[in-house]
Scaffold this motif. Structure first.
Motif, mmCIF file in Angstrom:
data_model
loop_
_atom_site.group_PDB
_atom_site.id
_atom_site.type_symbol
_atom_site.label_atom_id
_atom_site.label_comp_id
_atom_site.label_asym_id
_atom_site.label_seq_id
_atom_site.Cartn_x
_atom_site.Cartn_y
_atom_site.Cartn_z
ATOM 1 N N LEU A 1 7.244 15.048 -10.287
ATOM 2 C CA LEU A 1 6.676 14.090 -9.821
ATOM 3 C C LEU A 1 7.502 12.825 -10.552
ATOM 4 C CD1 LEU A 1 3.054 13.298 -9.717
ATOM 5 C CD2 LEU A 1 4.617 11.581 -10.171
ATOM 6 N N TYR A 2 8.330 12.377 -9.800
ATOM 7 C CA TYR A 2 9.247 11.331 -10.473
ATOM 8 C C TYR A 2 9.004 10.205 -9.662
ATOM 9 C CZ TYR A 2 11.569 15.496 -12.876
ATOM 10 O OH TYR A 2 11.888 16.332 -13.494
ATOM 11 N N LEU A 3 9.271 9.058 -10.429
ATOM 12 C CA LEU A 3 9.050 7.716 -10.015
ATOM 13 C C LEU A 3 10.640 6.927 -10.055
ATOM 14 C CD1 LEU A 3 5.811 6.578 -10.956
ATOM 15 C CD2 LEU A 3 6.446 7.245 -8.678
ATOM 16 N N GLU B 1 -0.560 8.277 -10.127
ATOM 17 C CA GLU B 1 -1.768 8.763 -10.105
ATOM 18 C C GLU B 1 -2.197 9.075 -8.557
ATOM 19 O OE1 GLU B 1 -0.983 6.100 -11.842
ATOM 20 O OE2 GLU B 1 -2.017 6.276 -13.831
ATOM 21 N N GLN B 2 -1.535 8.117 -7.896
ATOM 22 C CA GLN B 2 -1.929 8.305 -6.256
ATOM 23 C C GLN B 2 -1.270 9.510 -5.861
ATOM 24 O OE1 GLN B 2 -1.988 4.381 -3.917
ATOM 25 N NE2 GLN B 2 -1.483 3.356 -6.031
ATOM 26 N N LEU B 3 0.177 9.543 -6.079
ATOM 27 C CA LEU B 3 0.958 10.824 -5.849
ATOM 28 C C LEU B 3 0.173 12.018 -6.330
ATOM 29 C CD1 LEU B 3 3.275 11.721 -4.282
ATOM 30 C CD2 LEU B 3 4.899 11.259 -6.088
ATOM 31 N N MET C 1 0.800 -1.322 0.026
ATOM 32 C CA MET C 1 -0.113 -0.070 -0.126
ATOM 33 C C MET C 1 0.789 1.293 0.063
ATOM 34 S SD MET C 1 -3.135 1.220 2.357
ATOM 35 C CE MET C 1 -3.480 2.672 2.715
ATOM 36 N N LEU C 2 0.664 2.097 -0.834
ATOM 37 C CA LEU C 2 1.193 3.350 -0.782
ATOM 38 C C LEU C 2 0.961 4.318 0.113
ATOM 39 C CD1 LEU C 2 3.355 4.508 -3.099
ATOM 40 C CD2 LEU C 2 1.326 6.103 -3.883
ATOM 41 N N THR C 3 2.130 4.878 0.813
ATOM 42 C CA THR C 3 1.920 6.068 1.793
ATOM 43 C C THR C 3 2.745 7.111 1.150
ATOM 44 O OG1 THR C 3 3.817 5.057 2.926
ATOM 45 C CG2 THR C 3 1.627 4.254 3.875
ATOM 46 N N ILE C 4 1.976 8.301 1.359
ATOM 47 C CA ILE C 4 2.935 9.509 0.882
ATOM 48 C C ILE C 4 2.877 10.422 2.370
ATOM 49 C CG2 ILE C 4 2.743 11.597 -0.530
ATOM 50 C CD1 ILE C 4 0.607 9.753 -2.200
ATOM 51 N N ARG C 5 4.250 10.928 2.416
ATOM 52 C CA ARG C 5 4.382 11.543 3.526
ATOM 53 C C ARG C 5 5.182 13.174 3.231
ATOM 54 N NH1 ARG C 5 9.749 11.565 5.280
ATOM 55 N NH2 ARG C 5 10.828 9.579 4.553
ATOM 56 N N LYS C 6 5.024 13.979 3.971
ATOM 57 C CA LYS C 6 5.788 15.279 3.676
ATOM 58 C C LYS C 6 7.222 14.955 3.985
ATOM 59 C CE LYS C 6 6.285 20.094 5.347
ATOM 60 N NZ LYS C 6 5.870 20.764 6.635
ATOM 61 N N ALA C 7 8.087 15.497 3.140
ATOM 62 C CA ALA C 7 9.793 15.165 3.524
ATOM 63 C C ALA C 7 10.142 16.273 4.490
ATOM 64 C CB ALA C 7 10.224 15.300 2.058
ATOM 65 N N GLU C 8 11.174 15.742 5.152
ATOM 66 C CA GLU C 8 11.574 16.714 6.262
ATOM 67 C C GLU C 8 12.948 16.876 5.684
ATOM 68 O OE1 GLU C 8 9.732 18.121 8.336
ATOM 69 O OE2 GLU C 8 7.992 16.724 8.007
ATOM 70 N N LYS D 1 2.613 1.165 -12.215
ATOM 71 C CA LYS D 1 2.122 0.503 -11.026
ATOM 72 C C LYS D 1 0.928 1.353 -10.277
ATOM 73 C CE LYS D 1 6.260 -1.627 -10.328
ATOM 74 N NZ LYS D 1 7.234 -2.059 -8.951
ATOM 75 N N GLY D 2 0.586 2.505 -10.869
ATOM 76 C CA GLY D 2 -0.523 3.577 -10.210
ATOM 77 C C GLY D 2 -0.035 4.399 -9.155
#
Length: 171
Positions: free
Chosen positions: A94-96, A107-109, A1-8, A103-104
């Motif tokens: 927006l780079y992978l 879109e999720q990001l 499952m994809l999680t997205i977090r703010k970078a520090e 892999k989707g």
């Protein structure tokens, strides 16, 4: 499952590693002069440059992870396309990572960036995409972006066309 977090700031080395890897993988063939590519990468993805960028009050970096990091995004909040507008969230990056496309995750990001922009009251999101990157152009058009205008990106040895794409956000 994809999680997205703010970078520090502590994520600067990770972002540097991902930035160099993903940019080289996707864009190195487009550069005529290797030294110009290296200068650009240092300017964008060196740890000191990222540490400075991560302290910005006008934008944020986000890291996408699915067990391990798979990509990242960088935004500037409420920035105008040009003097005539419109203003909204500028999606700088927006780079992978290599092997993580289709892999989707993109879109999720993007959906998370749009959600966060809407929470900030933004009504518009925009970006620049290289003319020489038709896969990214198709991706953003499928996500509801439309072409606004073209601009140029220049280095000492070459010039590239950038398409500016935009999309209204509903509140």
């Amino acid at each position: 499952m994809l999680t997205i977090r703010k970078a520090e700031i502590a994520d600067a080395a990770l972002l540097s590693e991902m930035g160099y890897a993903s940019y080289r993988h996707h864009f190195a063939p487009l550069w005529r002069e290797p030294a110009e590519l290296e200068d650009f990468l240092t300017q964008e993805y060196s740890v000191p440059a990222l540490q400075q960028s991560l302290q910005s009050t006008t934008g944020n970096w986000f890291i996408a992870e699915d067990v391990a990091p798979v990509g990242f995004a960088k935004v500037t909040w409420h920035r105008a396309v040009d003097e005539q507008g419109p203003a909204g969230t500028l999606l700088h990056k927006l780079y992978l990572l290599p092997g993580e496309t289709r892999k989707g995750y993109g879109e999720q990001l993007l959906a998370e960036v749009e959600r966060l922009a809407q929470l900030r009251g933004e009504r518009f999101i925009w970006l620049e995409v290289l003319d020489a990157n038709p896969n990214a152009q198709r991706f953003y058009l499928r996500q509801g972006f439309t072409h606004l205008k073209d601009t140029q990106f220049s280095t000492a040895s070459q010039q590239s066309t950038l398409h500016i794409l935009g999309k209204p956000l509903s509140l």
